[in-house]
Design an enzyme around this catalytic site. Structure first.
Site, short mmCIF file in Angstrom:
data_model
loop_
_atom_site.label_atom_id
_atom_site.label_comp_id
_atom_site.label_asym_id
_atom_site.label_seq_id
_atom_site.Cartn_x
_atom_site.Cartn_y
_atom_site.Cartn_z
N LEU A 1 0.86 -1.19 0.00
CA LEU A 1 0.00 0.00 0.00
C LEU A 1 0.90 1.24 0.00
O LEU A 1 1.94 1.24 0.66
CB LEU A 1 -0.90 0.01 1.24
CG LEU A 1 -1.93 -1.13 1.33
CD1 LEU A 1 -2.64 -1.08 2.68
CD2 LEU A 1 -2.92 -1.06 0.19
N GLU B 1 -7.65 2.82 9.08
CA GLU B 1 -8.27 2.37 7.83
C GLU B 1 -8.13 0.85 7.68
O GLU B 1 -9.05 0.17 7.24
CB GLU B 1 -7.63 3.13 6.65
CG GLU B 1 -8.53 3.29 5.44
CD GLU B 1 -8.67 2.04 4.60
OE1 GLU B 1 -9.76 1.79 4.07
OE2 GLU B 1 -7.67 1.30 4.49
#
Ligand SMILES: NC(=O)c1ccc[n+]([C@@H]2O[C@H](COP(=O)([O-])OP(=O)(O)OC[C@H]3O[C@@H](n4cnc5c(N)ncnc54)[C@H](OP(=O)(O)O)[C@@H]3O)[C@@H](O)[C@H]2O)c1
Length: 185
Positions: free
Chosen positions: A22, A29
């Site tokens: 990511l 999140e």
């Protein structure tokens, strides 16, 4: 017909990944992802996460397979021996869904989540099986090498689930918002 939802975090420039990982670090999140994909109303059932080979191996080795969910990895090159025995390997998204629709498994699962990457998201959004898109909109550009495909016109924003934090969130100086879109039949 068994349906699925899709969940993704996407930057302003439509990025989702960089070098197999990511592009950002957003702990809350990730917790939202975990909570949302694990949640079932029936305690005797569990959910399924379906992902491409690169997404699976992008998860840190200590955190995969994703716990408390049946993990299905899509690949045409992997051999079953390259995955833990509790991970299901499927050569296509439709084969994965057909496998889940088999009588023995169907009653044990509640929700099916498509968790990436790029090509899997694209195929999923075009499918009649697709119900909702859970999109975390990150309000910043990031350097990325993997991108979210364009969303077909048939999806409309709906109110998020009751336990979803509402409004703009902020972590490490990065602003983001949880959105839910549903396919209009
Ligand atoms: N931001 C987010 O929410 C999010 C979510 C997920 C992933 N990501 C990021 O995205 C990147 C990985 O995504 P990616 O798009 O590069 O790769 P990916 O979709 O995870 O993996 C691609 C591989 O999966 C297999 N595959 C994909 N679709 C298939 C299908 N329909 N049938 C059979 N096999 C299929 C193929 O493997 P074979 O070549 O073995 O056939 C293909 O080469 C990483 O950086 C990851 O961190 C971000």
């Amino acid at each position: 017909m068994l349906r699925f939802n899709l969940i993704v975090a996407v930057s302003e420039n439509f990025g989702i990944g960089l070098k197999g990982d990511l592009p950002w670090r957003l702990k809350s999140e990730l917790k939202y992802f975990s909570r949302t994909t694990k949640r079932t109303s029936d305690p005797n059932k569990r959910n399924v996460v379906i992902m491409g080979r690169k997404t699976y191996f992008g998860v840190p080795a200590s955190k995969r397979p994703l716990p408390e969910r049946l993990n299905i990895v899509l690949s045409t090159t992997l051999q079953p021996a390259e995955l833990p025995s509790d991970v299901v390997l499927c050569p296509s998204l439709e084969e994965a869904m057909k496998h889940l629709e088999e009588e023995t498994l169907r009653d044990q699962i509640e929700n099916v989540w498509i968790v990436g990457g790029s090509g899997v998201y694209e195929e999923a959004m075009a499918s009649s099986r697709c119900n909702r898109l859970y999109i975390t909109k990150i309000q910043q550009n990031f350097e990325c090498d993997t991108f979210f495909p364009s969303i077909p016109d048939c999806f409309r924003e709906v109110p998020p689930d009751a336990d979803t934090p509402v409004g703009v969130q902020e972590e490490n100086g990065i602003k983001y918002e949880y959105k839910v879109l549903e396919k209009r039949e």
